[in-house]
Design a protein around this motif. Structure first.
Motif, PDB file in Angstrom:
ATOM      1  N   ALA A 438     -18.638 -25.702  -9.611  1.00  0.00           N
ATOM      2  CA  ALA A 438     -17.806 -24.997  -8.638  1.00  0.00           C
ATOM      3  C   ALA A 438     -16.483 -24.652  -9.311  1.00  0.00           C
ATOM      4  O   ALA A 438     -15.919 -25.471 -10.042  1.00  0.00           O
ATOM      5  N   ILE A 439     -15.985 -23.451  -9.068  1.00  0.00           N
ATOM      6  CA  ILE A 439     -14.737 -23.043  -9.705  1.00  0.00           C
ATOM      7  C   ILE A 439     -13.954 -22.124  -8.779  1.00  0.00           C
ATOM      8  O   ILE A 439     -14.520 -21.305  -8.064  1.00  0.00           O
ATOM      9  N   ARG A 440     -12.624 -22.303  -8.805  1.00  0.00           N
ATOM     10  CA  ARG A 440     -11.700 -21.441  -8.067  1.00  0.00           C
ATOM     11  C   ARG A 440     -10.775 -20.737  -9.060  1.00  0.00           C
ATOM     12  O   ARG A 440     -10.375 -21.319 -10.080  1.00  0.00           O
ATOM     13  N   LEU A 448      -8.653 -19.585  -2.073  1.00  0.00           N
ATOM     14  CA  LEU A 448      -9.363 -20.863  -2.087  1.00  0.00           C
ATOM     15  C   LEU A 448     -10.880 -20.661  -2.071  1.00  0.00           C
ATOM     16  O   LEU A 448     -11.633 -21.617  -1.882  1.00  0.00           O
ATOM     17  N   ASP A 449     -11.326 -19.436  -2.287  1.00  0.00           N
ATOM     18  CA  ASP A 449     -12.764 -19.186  -2.363  1.00  0.00           C
ATOM     19  C   ASP A 449     -13.355 -19.892  -3.568  1.00  0.00           C
ATOM     20  O   ASP A 449     -12.741 -19.946  -4.642  1.00  0.00           O
ATOM     21  N   VAL A 450     -14.542 -20.423  -3.401  1.00  0.00           N
ATOM     22  CA  VAL A 450     -15.221 -21.169  -4.457  1.00  0.00           C
ATOM     23  C   VAL A 450     -16.401 -20.365  -4.974  1.00  0.00           C
ATOM     24  O   VAL A 450     -17.234 -19.889  -4.203  1.00  0.00           O
ATOM     25  N   GLU A 451     -16.469 -20.217  -6.284  1.00  0.00           N
ATOM     26  CA  GLU A 451     -17.639 -19.639  -6.940  1.00  0.00           C
ATOM     27  C   GLU A 451     -18.567 -20.783  -7.344  1.00  0.00           C
ATOM     28  O   GLU A 451     -18.116 -21.883  -7.655  1.00  0.00           O
ATOM     29  N   LEU A 452     -19.852 -20.516  -7.382  1.00  0.00           N
ATOM     30  CA  LEU A 452     -20.837 -21.553  -7.687  1.00  0.00           C
ATOM     31  C   LEU A 452     -21.819 -21.031  -8.735  1.00  0.00           C
ATOM     32  O   LEU A 452     -22.387 -19.944  -8.566  1.00  0.00           O
ATOM     33  N   TYR A 453     -22.019 -21.826  -9.792  1.00  0.00           N
ATOM     34  CA  TYR A 453     -22.922 -21.434 -10.870  1.00  0.00           C
ATOM     35  C   TYR A 453     -23.856 -22.577 -11.229  1.00  0.00           C
ATOM     36  O   TYR A 453     -23.475 -23.761 -11.174  1.00  0.00           O
TER      37      TYR A 453
END
Length: 503
Positions: A438-440, A448-453
């Motif tokens: 998870a990265i912001r 504060l949206d979270v990206e997910l990989y």
């Protein structure tokens, strides 16, 4: 009846080994291992031959990898110099570390780690080690609580300040608490421009940025002398090299091996008005700087062999963060510096924080081995202390997990999580659990949206799966909040302080 027979074989082997190599055998039996910890500066994940580099020559580091273990999922302490080194030395991840961003303290130095922080140098010193640091410190200016001689270092030589280290031809270096004057008078600036009337296509226009007294040579010589002086006692040699951080300063003799290759190499003239000093052949210069670092590693390894210390010495090689983002000076595309990874120095995407890591320790670490264990800079403190037989002194608030079982080829539980935060470059936060990351980004703007990989399937972090796995995003977001503590000195906005517009 078999045990005495086996013991006899071992005893005979020990006698034979002692006869052939008396110093190494006696040291192995009588004292804990020496430790040589080499930290490159801004060296990318794919900039070594043993990590897939095809253009830059690194035979000595490649040899080190062939003699030890190569980590493929190792993470620097942070995305830039000072906070990464703080994680390394204190064993605390960036959500607990005291220094969480670069911050200068004029006239010289960076924000200091306080006396209350305990470094692995202090703990090894207490365990009977002689300790030395040679290179760039960056964790406390002269006369501060963070200066090296107050943080467990017996002998220091090099640059105290990161800004001072931008020049490889300075007027002085620190020799413990005194200045050693170099023959670069005046010093070559780390940031400078061509003369107003200079022709950027003329190589002679760049002569002004060449000095005589190359500081890394001085630093390497002092590191070698430290080993010679303390060959009979357990020692820690911490070698935070300034190479290959820009400015592009390297002796012409090193440069020639690359200028002769016929690369198309557009000059870096600093025409845009920012960056470090100009160079006529920047690609060749950058490659030569890495090869120069490689030659210094070779000298260290050769001296350990000469003094018969290699058998009882742990050698670690890694980098403080990924390749610089200054593409006009360092052509990271040409060199494929981070390979398939996304991001560069200053980013919590993989290319900014996933770094090379190599460990050689004969008879403990299998030659030519590889580990995909997820690990980070906070792990070195407990690893080195356990290897030194001083694991009982690991602080209770250490976030690291000893890598010793992995190094010895034993099974080890996966790391429960790896956390990073960085208030610079827009404000960032990341958490890795298993293969999920998870990265912001742009937190300083209130995002504060979270990206997910899923790094197992998408090492280049190109497919954001946040919309497909909202329950996992929620879980990792909560965990990112729980594993950190706020920082008054380095707040992560908006988590630790309100945005300016929210008065």
């Amino acid at each position: 009846m078999r045990k005495p027979y086996i013991s006899g074989i071992l005893l005979a082997g020990l006698i034979l080994t002692t006869a052939l190599c008396p110093r190494a055998s006696l040291q192995a039996a009588d004292q804990p291992p020496n430790i040589v910890f080499i930290l490159a500066d801004d060296l990318g994940y794919r900039e070594l031959g043993c990590y897939g580099q095809e253009k830059i020559r690194t035979p000595n580091i490649d040899r080190l990898a062939s003699q030890g273990m190569r980590f493929t999922q190792h993470y620097s302490g942070n995305a830039v110099c000072a906070p990464s080194r703080c994680v390394l030395l204190t064993g605390k991840h960036p959500g607990h570390a005291h220094v969480r961003n670069n911050r200068s303290t004029p006239p010289e130095g960076q924000w200091p780690i306080p006396a209350s922080e305990v470094t692995f140098a202090e703990l090894l010193q207490q365990a009977g080690y002689v300790t030395g640091a040679f290179g760039k410190w960056g964790l406390g200016g002269p006369n501060s609580e963070g200066e090296p001689l107050k943080q467990g270092i017996d002998r220091f030589f090099g640059y105290n300040c990161q800004a001072h280290a931008h020049s490889y031809y300075p007027s002085y270096l620190w020799d413990n608490s005194s200045h050693l004057q170099l023959t670069n008078q005046p010093a070559i600036p780390g940031h400078g421009s061509l003369a107003a009337d200079a022709d950027p296509k003329d190589p002679l226009s760049y002569e002004a940025f060449k000095g005589q007294d190359y500081a890394p040579d001085r630093i390497n010589a002092q590191a070698l002398e430290f080993i010679r002086t303390h060959r009979d006692a357990p020692f820690l040699l911490y070698y935070p090299s300034v190479l290959p951080h820009v400015a592009l300063h390297v002796p012409d003799a090193e440069l020639e091996q690359y200028t002769s290759l016929g690369w198309t190499d557009p000059p870096f003239s600093r025409a845009k008005g920012f960056g470090y000093t100009p160079h006529f052949t920047p690609r060749a210069a950058y490659a030569a700087m890495i090869s120069r670092l490689d030659s210094y590693v070779g000298r260290l390894l050769d001296l350990l062999d000469e003094l018969e210390l290699s058998e009882n010495t742990i050698v670690v090689f890694t980098s403080d963060n990924g390749t610089t983002h200054l593409g006009d000076e360092v052509d990271y595309t040409f060199f494929k510096s981070v390979g398939e990874l996304r991001g560069l120095k200053g980013s919590l995407y993989e290319g900014g924080v996933r770094v090379p890591a190599i460990v050689r320790w004969p008879h403990h670490v299998a030659a030519g081995s590889e580990s995909s264990r997820v690990s980070g800079f906070e792990d070195w403190l407990p690893t080195l202390l356990e290897a030194a037989g001083a694991d009982s002194s690991v602080p209770q608030d250490c976030d690291g997990i000893s890598l010793l079982p992995t190094l010895q080829g034993k099974s080890q539980k996966p790391r429960p999580y790896l956390y990073r935060e960085f208030g610079g470059y827009g404000g960032q936060q990341s958490l890795r659990v298993g293969d999920w990351k998870a990265i912001r980004q742009d937190m300083g703007k209130g995002n504060l949206d979270v990206e997910l990989y899923n790094l197992a399937d998408d090492i280049g972090e190109s497919q954001n799966l946040a919309a497909e796995r909202p329950e996992l995003v929620q879980q990792l977001t909560q965990q990112m909040s729980e594993v950190r503590t706020p920082s008054a000195e380095f707040p992560l906005i908006p988590l630790d302080a309100p945005m300016k517009e929210r008065k």
